[in-house]
Structures are given as structure tokens and as C-alpha cells.
Design a protein around this motif. Structure first.
Motif, PDB file in Angstrom:
ATOM      1  N   PRO A  68       0.822  -1.216   0.000  1.00  0.00           N
ATOM      2  CA  PRO A  68       0.000   0.000   0.000  1.00  0.00           C
ATOM      3  C   PRO A  68       0.852   1.261   0.000  1.00  0.00           C
ATOM      4  O   PRO A  68       1.961   1.273   0.559  1.00  0.00           O
ATOM      5  CB  PRO A  68      -0.803  -0.121   1.299  1.00  0.00           C
ATOM      6  CG  PRO A  68      -0.846  -1.582   1.584  1.00  0.00           C
ATOM      7  CD  PRO A  68       0.487  -2.109   1.111  1.00  0.00           C
ATOM      8  N   VAL A  69       0.327   2.287  -0.609  1.00  0.00           N
ATOM      9  CA  VAL A  69       1.005   3.577  -0.643  1.00  0.00           C
ATOM     10  C   VAL A  69       1.330   3.994   0.789  1.00  0.00           C
ATOM     11  O   VAL A  69       0.473   3.941   1.671  1.00  0.00           O
ATOM     12  CB  VAL A  69       0.114   4.641  -1.335  1.00  0.00           C
ATOM     13  CG1 VAL A  69       0.734   6.024  -1.238  1.00  0.00           C
ATOM     14  CG2 VAL A  69      -0.133   4.250  -2.778  1.00  0.00           C
ATOM     15  N   GLY A  70       2.591   4.338   1.023  1.00  0.00           N
ATOM     16  CA  GLY A  70       3.025   4.792   2.340  1.00  0.00           C
ATOM     17  C   GLY A  70       3.477   3.679   3.282  1.00  0.00           C
ATOM     18  O   GLY A  70       3.941   3.958   4.373  1.00  0.00           O
ATOM     19  N   VAL A  71       3.362   2.405   2.874  1.00  0.00           N
ATOM     20  CA  VAL A  71       3.810   1.288   3.711  1.00  0.00           C
ATOM     21  C   VAL A  71       5.209   0.890   3.249  1.00  0.00           C
ATOM     22  O   VAL A  71       5.415   0.592   2.069  1.00  0.00           O
ATOM     23  CB  VAL A  71       2.837   0.085   3.626  1.00  0.00           C
ATOM     24  CG1 VAL A  71       3.408  -1.126   4.356  1.00  0.00           C
ATOM     25  CG2 VAL A  71       1.470   0.461   4.192  1.00  0.00           C
ATOM     26  N   SER A  72       6.161   0.868   4.176  1.00  0.00           N
ATOM     27  CA  SER A  72       7.542   0.546   3.806  1.00  0.00           C
ATOM     28  C   SER A  72       7.710  -0.956   3.615  1.00  0.00           C
ATOM     29  O   SER A  72       6.921  -1.764   4.123  1.00  0.00           O
ATOM     30  CB  SER A  72       8.508   1.031   4.885  1.00  0.00           C
ATOM     31  OG  SER A  72       8.471   0.145   5.998  1.00  0.00           O
ATOM     32  N   GLY A  73       8.763  -1.330   2.920  1.00  0.00           N
ATOM     33  CA  GLY A  73       9.069  -2.738   2.704  1.00  0.00           C
ATOM     34  C   GLY A  73       9.249  -3.502   4.006  1.00  0.00           C
ATOM     35  O   GLY A  73       8.959  -4.695   4.082  1.00  0.00           O
TER      36      GLY A  73
END
Length: 190
Positions: A68-73
Motif C-alpha cells: 500500500p502507498v506509504g507502507v515501507s518494505g
């Protein structure tokens, strides 16, 4: 400005918009991956791409991870939508997917964790079909719905559970993945 100039300007603007959309795709070893996609009304963005090599000699597949947009790896194992796309360079039989997946999962999970997933794993393994070069599997997790397997965008089946998704995506993204270099590139940690 006369009508001809307005038409030319419109054509140029349309071409620029089209080219901007095309330029946002990522290509690795001749395989294109979108930079964003929609999964069950959630916008996912490309976290990273990589090529998995076998025995450091042969390219097996190109992969792309979407979060999701804004979720880091680093948050891949959270209960969030995610997709892993794998585009194959080689022919692989269905039974080989199940055997390789099961070996990695048994090596990486505690016996009780593996046992709690065993029935769902067998169901998931039953979805696999053999692939040939240019075929693409996608493994998509949607919270509250489960993990879906698709081959060339054709749905093959789905199994429930955030625990299943974390374990199965862990084959590529976990602490002891199929390849640490592949994992690090997917997670954006080149």
C-alpha cells in the motif's frame, strides 16, 4: 490561435500524457511491471523489483513486490494488502512449485506453525499449474479475504488467513528467504 494549432497542441498533450503513463512502468530483463496497481480498492505501489537466479547461473524469474502507498518494505508482514508478481523465464512443472515452497516453509517455520498452516498449504499447492517462459504468477493478499493465486491474471484459488499470507510471502521476504539479494531488492533495500 487557429483550429489547426489547437488540434496539434491537443495531440501533443495527449501523447505526453500517454508517454508519462508508459514511462512509469519499470522494466527488468525485458519484463515490465507497473509502478502502481489497484487491489480490491487499495492502491498499491511498487516496492522493488529483482531477478531470481538459480545456482548464480540461470535467471528463473523476475519479481515485483507491491505494498500500500506509504507502507515501507519493512512492514510487508503486517496485515496489509500486498502482491508479489513473478514473471518466468523458464518452464517449471506444477509439482516443483509445491515441493520448493513446502521445503522452504518447513525449514523456516516452527513445527507447530507449519502444522497450523498444513491444510491451507495443501489447498494452495493444488492451485499451481506448470508455467512456460513469459507466464506470470501473482500472489495477492487482501485483508479479511485471504491470499489469492493467479496465473496470467486468471484466478486459480484463495486461502484465508493473515498468518498464511505472512508465512507464504516469507518464502521470498522472510528472515531466511529463497534469496537474500532477491528479498532485499524487492523490499527496496538494494
Amino acid at each position: 490561435m487557429d483550429k489547426r494549432h489547437v488540434k496539434r497542441l491537443l495531440v501533443i498533450l495527449i501523447l505526453l500524457v500517454f508517454m508519462a503513463g508508459v514511462a512509469q512502468a519499470v522494466e527488468i530483463r525485458g519484463v515490465r511491471f507497473s509502478d502502481r496497481l489497484m487491489v480490491d480498492q487499495a492502491e498499491l505501489e511498487l516496492s522493488g523489483v529483482a531477478v531470481l537466479k538459480w545456482a548464480m547461473l540461470f535467471d528463473v524469474y523476475a519479481g515485483a513486490l507491491y505494498l500500500p502507498v506509504g507502507v515501507s518494505g519493512q512492514a510487508w508482514s503486517n496485515d496489509v494488502a500486498k502482491r508479489l508478481e513473478l514473471s518466468y523465464f523458464r518452464e517449471i512443472e506444477a509439482r516443483d512449485f509445491a515441493a520448493a515452497s513446502d521445503k522452504i516453509l518447513q525449514d523456516n517455520l516452527l513445527p507447530a506453525e507449519y502444522q497450523s498452516l498444513a491444510k491451507r498449504l495443501q489447498t494452495f499447492y493444488g492451485f499451481f499449474q506448470g508455467v512456460k517462459p513469459k507466464d506470470r504468477y501473482s500472489i495477492t493478499y487482501i485483508p479479511a479475504q485471504g491470499t489469492e493465486l493467479r496465473l496470467n491474471e486468471q484466478p486459480l484459488g484463495r486461502v484465508p488467513g493473515a498468518d498464511f499470507a505472512a508465512a507464504y510471502f516469507g518464502i521470498w521476504l522472510g528472515a531466511e528467504p529463497i534469496s537474500k539479494e532477491f528479498r532485499n531488492r524487492l523490499l527496496g533495500n538494494d
